[in-house]
Design an enzyme around this catalytic site. Structure first.
Site, PDB file in Angstrom:
ATOM      1  N   ASP A   1      -6.900  -2.643   3.356  1.00 32.88           N
ATOM      2  CA  ASP A   1      -5.935  -3.657   2.942  1.00 32.88           C
ATOM      3  C   ASP A   1      -6.319  -5.067   3.394  1.00 32.88           C
ATOM      4  O   ASP A   1      -5.697  -6.043   2.955  1.00 32.88           O
ATOM      5  CB  ASP A   1      -4.545  -3.318   3.507  1.00 32.88           C
ATOM      6  CG  ASP A   1      -4.077  -1.945   3.076  1.00 32.88           C
ATOM      7  OD1 ASP A   1      -4.286  -1.604   1.907  1.00 32.88           O
ATOM      8  OD2 ASP A   1      -3.516  -1.218   3.911  1.00 32.88           O
TER       9      ASP A   1
ATOM     10  N   ASP B   1       0.861  -1.180   0.000  1.00 32.04           N
ATOM     11  CA  ASP B   1       0.000   0.000   0.000  1.00 32.04           C
ATOM     12  C   ASP B   1       0.902   1.236   0.000  1.00 32.04           C
ATOM     13  O   ASP B   1       2.073   1.159   0.390  1.00 32.04           O
ATOM     14  CB  ASP B   1      -0.880  -0.041   1.252  1.00 32.04           C
ATOM     15  CG  ASP B   1      -1.794   1.161   1.353  1.00 32.04           C
ATOM     16  OD1 ASP B   1      -2.316   1.580   0.309  1.00 32.04           O
ATOM     17  OD2 ASP B   1      -1.965   1.679   2.464  1.00 32.04           O
TER      18      ASP B   1
ATOM     19  N   ASP C   1      -1.640  -1.390   6.141  1.00 36.88           N
ATOM     20  CA  ASP C   1      -1.886  -0.996   7.532  1.00 36.88           C
ATOM     21  C   ASP C   1      -3.314  -0.555   7.793  1.00 36.88           C
ATOM     22  O   ASP C   1      -3.610  -0.042   8.868  1.00 36.88           O
ATOM     23  CB  ASP C   1      -0.931   0.139   7.931  1.00 36.88           C
ATOM     24  CG  ASP C   1      -1.278   1.447   7.231  1.00 36.88           C
ATOM     25  OD1 ASP C   1      -1.898   1.392   6.160  1.00 36.88           O
ATOM     26  OD2 ASP C   1      -0.934   2.514   7.767  1.00 36.88           O
TER      27      ASP C   1
END
Length: 679
Positions: free
Chosen positions: A599, A400, A595
């Site tokens: 996700d 990410d 995080d």
């Protein structure tokens, strides 16, 4: 096996056995009486006690005493065995095989056989009673054959028949040495846990009736105020109530640089206060601290089995019966062909002894214990041994952007209102909507509005739309804040703002009452060590792919700066997971690091998932590996640690197999004495 089968029959009781550290953790549901549970465990022949720091200290002291006693028994066995094996080395000095009377050999060998060797008889009995056969069976069987035949020959006065007292005594002495070395290896692998356990202080200064008093930490409760002076370690998790300082968090994150802390900041037990005095409001005490969670996770991982261990388990399952079969075949073949049943017996004993202690059972667990323990010290928490193994096999790592490649700490760089809209109106509407979101973008908008003195108003029917933004009723009218896609799906036309959004910034588009108000431009900064981490990953042959829900311009700016050729933008949680699946369909092993809630589906889809330590609980619950340090360096370190552990396991298994493959035929052909087989 016995304790698991007994305990698991009872509702409300759950036991997890750690074969590596030879301990088991029993958990009880509310309503189960502790005394009843302990009684059930005691009936299986094992001891049990409630887990606390005092018990841990007592267990460590007991283990130290036991180890000291084991070494005393070993050296006693050495003293008794040396006269028996001296002829093997004393021939040039005129010392022959029968230099000691046989009755004296019997007196020397018997204590070694039944005192030093008692642990093998006990182990063999427990194994056979449990329906299995372990290496203790081989030692007990082989040495008993040597001692029994020698005793028979001695007391029947068969002078023409040789005796083998030295063989049984030497094997027991040498194998005991092997067991002591094995125990030391296990103990060293547990050092990481022991070091973590000693980090939390045993007393703390706690406010009682307006005065700070030093009390044992077991008497601290959530909500208490705790004072920590410079140089002291924190006894609890909590929030800073007053004071400013810098905290060294290496115990949790592996990062040696101190972190500034001020009022409202989160702090953790076992970290060290370096500068000023802090007063902390306790939120987690004892077993409910972050350090206790790390210890639990690491202990669980150390006791779990890696997929590669299945091979060792399969071989071990047939190994002991196969060795006993080969020993019987050697006995019969040698006796019938040579007509020398004494020689046949000693060859059979050699076959039994060369196979023990078999390193197959130790090859994987000790490496897993060392790998997970070292990981805990580095701030890398593996959920289980499978995660430790699979991380080293990754070909692709999807990451990410926000909070992983970047700091995740956004700042306002521009307010871009639409025609006829005031900047204050735009920012106030956005902040009103975003006050209910935990996203870093939302926090930056609320902070910017607060800094400008804009009041955040009430919002009704608030809802977060992962990957798109937020919406809710402001003054009774629907309002939206998020991507341009969210605004378009609401049927609102996006008109060009008065000033363009900066290329590298992330725009948050805002609409209210069906009217487009404009965009808030926010910028994020790269983590300083992200380029170094990406270089390490590429050097290991791991391709890095960026998956982000951000806009194209912001995503491209970061990708260009980092040299990432493969990046995807405007990704929803589902499309991130689909991207992982597409990469996997090419036959590659794919990891995912993130995080946030966005996700979680991608983390679940990946072969190995990494949650960044400061991320949300849902990300950490989904992930195979949690990184206490919030940067990509930990990812590279986790993969490198996994590969080193796998390399060590393969090395261990190779040598465990090869010495048995070479040694058993030599022993069967009479080319290896029991003493050298044991060595």
């Amino acid at each position: 096996a016995r304790i698991e089968s007994v305990v698991n029959k009872h509702d409300g009781m759950e036991i997890s056995v750690n074969l590596a550290s030879e301990t088991a953790r029993l958990s009880l549901q509310p309503g189960i009486l502790l005394d009843d549970a302990l009684s059930i465990v005691h009936k299986t022949g094992y001891g049990a006690s409630v887990l606390d720091e005092q018990n841990r200290n007592e267990a460590r002291a007991q283990q130290a005493k036991l180890t000291h006693r084991e070494w005393l028994v070993f050296w006693g066995a050495v003293i008794l065995t040396l006269p028996l094996v001296l002829p093997m080395f004393g021939t040039p000095f005129g010392i022959h095989h029968e230099w000691l009377p046989r009755w004296l050999q019997f007196l020397l060998a018997t204590p070694v056989q039944f005192i030093a060797g008692w642990r093998f008889y006990r182990g063999a009995y427990n194994a056979l009673r449990g329906g299995g056969a372990n290496m203790d069976v081989l030692v007990a069987l082989g040495t008993s054959m040597a001692w029994g035949l020698s005793s028979l020959v001695t007391f029947m006065g068969l002078a023409e028949q040789p005796v083998y007292f030295e063989a049984g005594a030497a094997v027991i002495t040498l194998v005991r040495l092997g067991k002591l070395l094995e125990a030391r290896a296990k103990r060293k692998t547990l050092d990481a846990i022991e070091q973590l356990l000693t980090l939390t202080p045993q007393t703390a200064w706690v406010e009682r009736n307006g005065v700070f008093t030093e009390i044992p930490i077991r008497e601290i409760h959530a909500g208490d105020l705790v004072r920590v002076r410079p140089g002291e370690r924190l006894p609890v998790d909590g929030n800073v109530e007053s004071g400013e300082s810098e905290i060294e968090e290496a115990a949790l994150t592996g990062e040696s640089l101190p972190t500034p802390k001020r009022m409202g900041d989160k702090v953790y037990a076992a970290t060290q206060n370096t500068l000023g005095t802090l007063v902390i409001r306790a939120t987690g005490v004892g077993e409910h601290t972050r350090i206790a969670e790390i210890i639990r996770l690491t202990e669980a991982a150390q006791g779990s089995k890696a997929p590669i261990q299945k091979l060792a388990d399969q071989v071990s399952g047939i190994f002991v019966p196969a060795v006993i079969g080969i020993a019987l075949l050697t006995l019969l073949a040698t006796g019938l062909v040579l007509g020398d049943w004494s020689e046949a017996m000693i060859r059979a004993v050699s076959v039994l002894v060369i196979a023990c202690p078999c390193a197959l059972g130790l090859a994987t667990p000790v490496a897993i214990m060392a790998g997970t323990g070292r990981g805990a010290q580095m701030g890398i928490l593996f959920r289980n041994a499978e995660a430790l193994e699979t991380a080293g096999r990754l070909d692709v790592l999807a990451v990410d952007k926000t909070g992983t490649l970047t700091t995740g700490e956004f700042s306002l760089v521009a307010i871009c209102p639409a025609t006829g809209v005031d900047e204050a109106q735009l920012l106030q509407t956005a902040a009103t909507l975003e006050q209910g979101s935990e996203h870093p973008l939302a926090k930056a908008i609320v902070l910017a509005a607060t800094m400008r003195g804009l009041a955040v108003e009430p919002v009704q029917e608030f809802s977060a739309l992962p990957g798109k933004g937020v919406q809710g009723l402001v003054h009774g009218e629907m309002a939206h804040a998020g991507t341009d896609k969210l605004i378009s799906e609401a049927g609102i036309l996006l008109s060009p703002p008065l000033s363009p959004v900066p290329v590298a910034a992330t725009p948050i588009h805002v609409a209210h009452s069906g009217k487009y108000l404009g965009a808030i431009a926010l910028a994020d900064t790269l983590r300083t060590n992200t380029p170094q981490a990406l270089q390490s990953l590429r050097a290991m042959g791991v391709e890095v792919v960026m998956l982000t829900g951000d806009q194209e311009q912001a995503a491209k700016a970061v990708a260009d700066e980092l040299g990432l050729g493969d990046f995807h933008f405007r990704m929803s949680p589902l499309s991130k997971a689909e991207a992982i699946a597409r990469l996997q369909s090419t036959g590659r092993k794919v990891g995912m690091a993130g995080d946030g809630i966005n996700d979680a589906p991608a983390l679940a889809q990946s072969d190995t998932s990494f949650a960044m330590g400061m991320g949300t609980d849902i990300a950490k619950e989904t992930a195979d590996i949690t990184l206490a340090r919030h940067d990509l360096v930990g990812l590279a370190e986790a993969i490198a640690l996994s590969r080193l552990t796998l390399k060590k396991i393969r090395q261990n298994l190779f040598f465990a197999f090869i010495y048995n493959v070479l040694g058993i035929p030599l022993a069967a052909l009479g080319l290896l004495s029991p003493v050298f087989a044991g060595a």
